[in-house]
Design an enzyme around this catalytic site. Structure first.
Site, PDB file in Angstrom:
ATOM      1  N   LYS A 105     -37.020 -17.335  24.594  1.00 33.64           N
ATOM      2  CA  LYS A 105     -36.283 -16.089  24.867  1.00 33.64           C
ATOM      3  C   LYS A 105     -37.206 -14.905  25.166  1.00 33.64           C
ATOM      4  O   LYS A 105     -36.892 -14.075  26.007  1.00 33.64           O
ATOM      5  CB  LYS A 105     -35.382 -15.742  23.680  1.00 33.64           C
ATOM      6  CG  LYS A 105     -34.173 -16.667  23.527  1.00 33.64           C
ATOM      7  CD  LYS A 105     -33.249 -16.156  22.434  1.00 33.64           C
ATOM      8  CE  LYS A 105     -32.132 -17.111  22.146  1.00 33.64           C
ATOM      9  NZ  LYS A 105     -31.183 -16.618  21.156  1.00 33.64           N
ATOM     10  N   ASP A 141     -26.576 -12.207  23.299  1.00 33.25           N
ATOM     11  CA  ASP A 141     -26.447 -12.456  21.853  1.00 33.25           C
ATOM     12  C   ASP A 141     -25.741 -11.301  21.125  1.00 33.25           C
ATOM     13  O   ASP A 141     -24.920 -11.527  20.235  1.00 33.25           O
ATOM     14  CB  ASP A 141     -27.828 -12.687  21.219  1.00 33.25           C
ATOM     15  CG  ASP A 141     -28.341 -14.106  21.454  1.00 33.25           C
ATOM     16  OD1 ASP A 141     -27.525 -15.004  21.749  1.00 33.25           O
ATOM     17  OD2 ASP A 141     -29.565 -14.319  21.348  1.00 33.25           O
TER      18      ASP A 141
HETATM   19  P1  NAP Z   1     -37.223 -15.646  14.110  1.00 33.96           P
HETATM   20  O1  NAP Z   1     -37.553 -14.726  15.226  1.00 33.96           O
HETATM   21  O2  NAP Z   1     -38.123 -16.754  13.770  1.00 33.96           O
HETATM   22  O3  NAP Z   1     -37.047 -14.710  12.789  1.00 33.96           O
HETATM   23  C1  NAP Z   1     -36.832 -15.301  11.535  1.00 33.96           C
HETATM   24  C2  NAP Z   1     -36.471 -14.232  10.504  1.00 33.96           C
HETATM   25  O4  NAP Z   1     -36.062 -14.921   9.315  1.00 33.96           O
HETATM   26  C3  NAP Z   1     -37.619 -13.320  10.106  1.00 33.96           C
HETATM   27  O5  NAP Z   1     -37.108 -12.048   9.799  1.00 33.96           O
HETATM   28  C4  NAP Z   1     -38.150 -14.004   8.843  1.00 33.96           C
HETATM   29  O6  NAP Z   1     -38.744 -13.102   7.945  1.00 33.96           O
HETATM   30  C5  NAP Z   1     -36.852 -14.466   8.229  1.00 33.96           C
HETATM   31  N1  NAP Z   1     -37.011 -15.586   7.293  1.00 33.96           N
HETATM   32  C6  NAP Z   1     -37.376 -16.848   7.599  1.00 33.96           C
HETATM   33  N2  NAP Z   1     -37.342 -17.612   6.503  1.00 33.96           N
HETATM   34  C7  NAP Z   1     -36.961 -16.807   5.484  1.00 33.96           C
HETATM   35  C8  NAP Z   1     -36.748 -17.028   4.086  1.00 33.96           C
HETATM   36  N3  NAP Z   1     -36.914 -18.231   3.539  1.00 33.96           N
HETATM   37  N4  NAP Z   1     -36.326 -15.990   3.330  1.00 33.96           N
HETATM   38  C9  NAP Z   1     -36.137 -14.757   3.879  1.00 33.96           C
HETATM   39  N5  NAP Z   1     -36.332 -14.501   5.204  1.00 33.96           N
HETATM   40  C10 NAP Z   1     -36.739 -15.511   5.990  1.00 33.96           C
HETATM   41  O7  NAP Z   1     -35.792 -16.338  14.322  1.00 33.96           O
HETATM   42  P2  NAP Z   1     -34.563 -15.753  15.155  1.00 33.96           P
HETATM   43  O8  NAP Z   1     -34.608 -16.244  16.550  1.00 33.96           O
HETATM   44  O9  NAP Z   1     -34.487 -14.289  14.915  1.00 33.96           O
HETATM   45  O10 NAP Z   1     -33.318 -16.501  14.470  1.00 33.96           O
HETATM   46  C11 NAP Z   1     -32.894 -16.155  13.181  1.00 33.96           C
HETATM   47  C12 NAP Z   1     -31.646 -16.925  12.815  1.00 33.96           C
HETATM   48  O11 NAP Z   1     -30.531 -16.517  13.634  1.00 33.96           O
HETATM   49  C13 NAP Z   1     -31.770 -18.431  12.995  1.00 33.96           C
HETATM   50  O12 NAP Z   1     -31.193 -19.051  11.879  1.00 33.96           O
HETATM   51  C14 NAP Z   1     -30.963 -18.720  14.237  1.00 33.96           C
HETATM   52  O13 NAP Z   1     -30.415 -20.018  14.200  1.00 33.96           O
HETATM   53  C15 NAP Z   1     -29.862 -17.663  14.139  1.00 33.96           C
HETATM   54  N6  NAP Z   1     -29.259 -17.330  15.445  1.00 33.96           N
HETATM   55  C16 NAP Z   1     -27.951 -17.625  15.642  1.00 33.96           C
HETATM   56  C17 NAP Z   1     -27.353 -17.301  16.847  1.00 33.96           C
HETATM   57  C18 NAP Z   1     -25.894 -17.617  17.064  1.00 33.96           C
HETATM   58  O14 NAP Z   1     -25.452 -17.623  18.229  1.00 33.96           O
HETATM   59  N7  NAP Z   1     -25.116 -17.848  16.035  1.00 33.96           N
HETATM   60  C19 NAP Z   1     -28.092 -16.689  17.873  1.00 33.96           C
HETATM   61  C20 NAP Z   1     -29.446 -16.382  17.634  1.00 33.96           C
HETATM   62  C21 NAP Z   1     -30.023 -16.724  16.411  1.00 33.96           C
HETATM   63  P3  NAP Z   1     -40.332 -12.792   7.974  1.00 33.96           P
HETATM   64  O15 NAP Z   1     -40.526 -11.649   8.915  1.00 33.96           O
HETATM   65  O16 NAP Z   1     -40.591 -12.440   6.561  1.00 33.96           O
HETATM   66  O17 NAP Z   1     -41.019 -14.056   8.405  1.00 33.96           O
END
Ligand code: NAP
Length: 318
Positions: A105, A141
């Site tokens: 992305k 999104d």
């Molecule tokens: P990303 O860029 O990798 O960001 C991950 C985030 O999660 C960071 O803020 C990270 O914190 C935090 N994190 C990871 N593990 C954690 C834990 N054990 N405890 C607390 N915080 C934690 O991922 P992303 O692309 O933003 O996606 C995030 C989530 O949104 C995913 O689960 C994804 O599947 C979901 N999502 C869903 C949709 C939908 O259409 N429903 C669309 C987009 C994304 P740190 O900064 O501390 O590492």
């Protein structure tokens, strides 16, 4: 009257490719398709239910307008090192639209000819539309989140106090949508302070007069407003063993809790929200609405959201 083109024909065998098939760059090199091709690319991609959702929508659209009988949505496993080649090939092979998922992305921004202003502010694209000179990038999104919140919880971002969990890509898109729709306040909670500070810096020029602040998961400000919408945009919850990213019971009672995670369908955060008697929902509606928005961009037609929702539920067996 001209006869409608056959949906599955010897000349067009790719129309019968299964939603579960995973294609590769190699398939693209020898690609020919007598129809309108759409695709999602990512790595890993085998978990993606986008082909099921989009092909169900296209089948429903084809019953109203035969133009869509030869549209088909595929999925390709593309590693980041191959992204530039893949996007150039998809354009050369006449694909009309592309969805991008992990890890493309943000990377894809460098490979678009034009970009929608909202996607530019987010710094990430999840949807590409073919133009003669290259790809135009969009990010659907935030739209999906706002539509999902309204549909599942009857809540609007506009005028709402928001507690957003996470500072990654999804949180960034959600935060910009909240500010764009003029939420009342935005509090962002993240585990890693540097990531939180970096997101707050990026959002500062967009906040206008909206109250924007960040805090650590265990440092909830005493003056946090009750009746907020809590949105989980962390990946905490993807594994059943993950602890919830915040202690919900320590927050002033929220109006609702929305977890972007949809697989598993009930994270620890949602189980706690249910036990507290809060309105809550998982991210399936966001997935469906962001997909519907992409298909509307590609087709310029009305998109059957219900068909997409049913197909998504069937693919996830929920
Ligand atoms: P990303 O860029 O990798 O960001 C991950 C985030 O999660 C960071 O803020 C990270 O914190 C935090 N994190 C990871 N593990 C954690 C834990 N054990 N405890 C607390 N915080 C934690 O991922 P992303 O692309 O933003 O996606 C995030 C989530 O949104 C995913 O689960 C994804 O599947 C979901 N999502 C869903 C949709 C939908 O259409 N429903 C669309 C987009 C994304 P740190 O900064 O501390 O590492």
């Amino acid at each position: 009257m001209r006869a409608a083109r056959a949906v599955v024909s010897i000349e067009n065998p790719k129309l019968s490719i299964e939603n579960s098939s995973v294609l590769s760059l190699r398939d693209l090199e020898s690609w020919s398709f007598d129809g309108t091709a759409l695709a999602v690319i990512g790595q890993p991609i085998s978990h993606s239910i986008s082909p099921a959702m989009h092909n169900a929508a296209l089948a429903a659209m084809a019953r109203i307008d035969r133009r869509f009988a030869t549209w088909k949505y595929f999925r390709f496993e593309v590693p980041p090192a191959d992204l530039a080649d893949a996007l150039a090939l998809l354009h050369a092979r006449n694909f009309r639209g592309i969805n991008l998922t992990i890890p493309h992305k943000v990377l894809a921004i460098d490979h678009v000819a034009a970009i929608d202003p909202a996607a530019k502010a987010i710094g990430a694209v999840n949807t590409l539309l073919r133009t003669t000179t290259g790809w135009r990038g969009f990010n659907t999104d935030g739209y999906g989140l706002a539509a999902g919140l309204r549909e599942d919880l009857g809540l609007d971002l506009a005028g709402a106090h928001i507690v957003l969990l996470g500072a990654g890509g999804a949180a960034r898109g959600a935060a910009i949508e909240c500010l764009d729709r003029r939420c009342a306040s935005l509090g962002i909670v993240n585990r890693t302070p540097e990531h939180l500070a970096s997101l707050l810096r990026a959002l500062a020029p967009l906040r206008r007069s909206i109250s924007l602040r960040g805090f650590a998961p265990n440092a909830v400000p005493a003056d946090l407003a009750a009746g907020a919408i809590v949105i989980n945009a962390t990946s905490a919850g993807l594994r059943d063993s993950d602890a919830p990213p915040i202690d919900l019971a320590a927050l002033p009672r929220p109006a609702g809790v929305y977890d972007m995670i949809y697989n598993p369908p009930r994270t620890a955060l949602l189980r706690i929200a249910e036990n507290l008697g809060l309105r809550c929902a998982n991210g399936l509606s966001m997935l469906v609405h962001q997909g519907a928005r992409s298909l509307a961009i590609w087709s310029d037609a009305e998109v059957p959201v219900n068909a997409m929702r049913e197909a998504a539920r069937a693919a996830l067996r929920v």
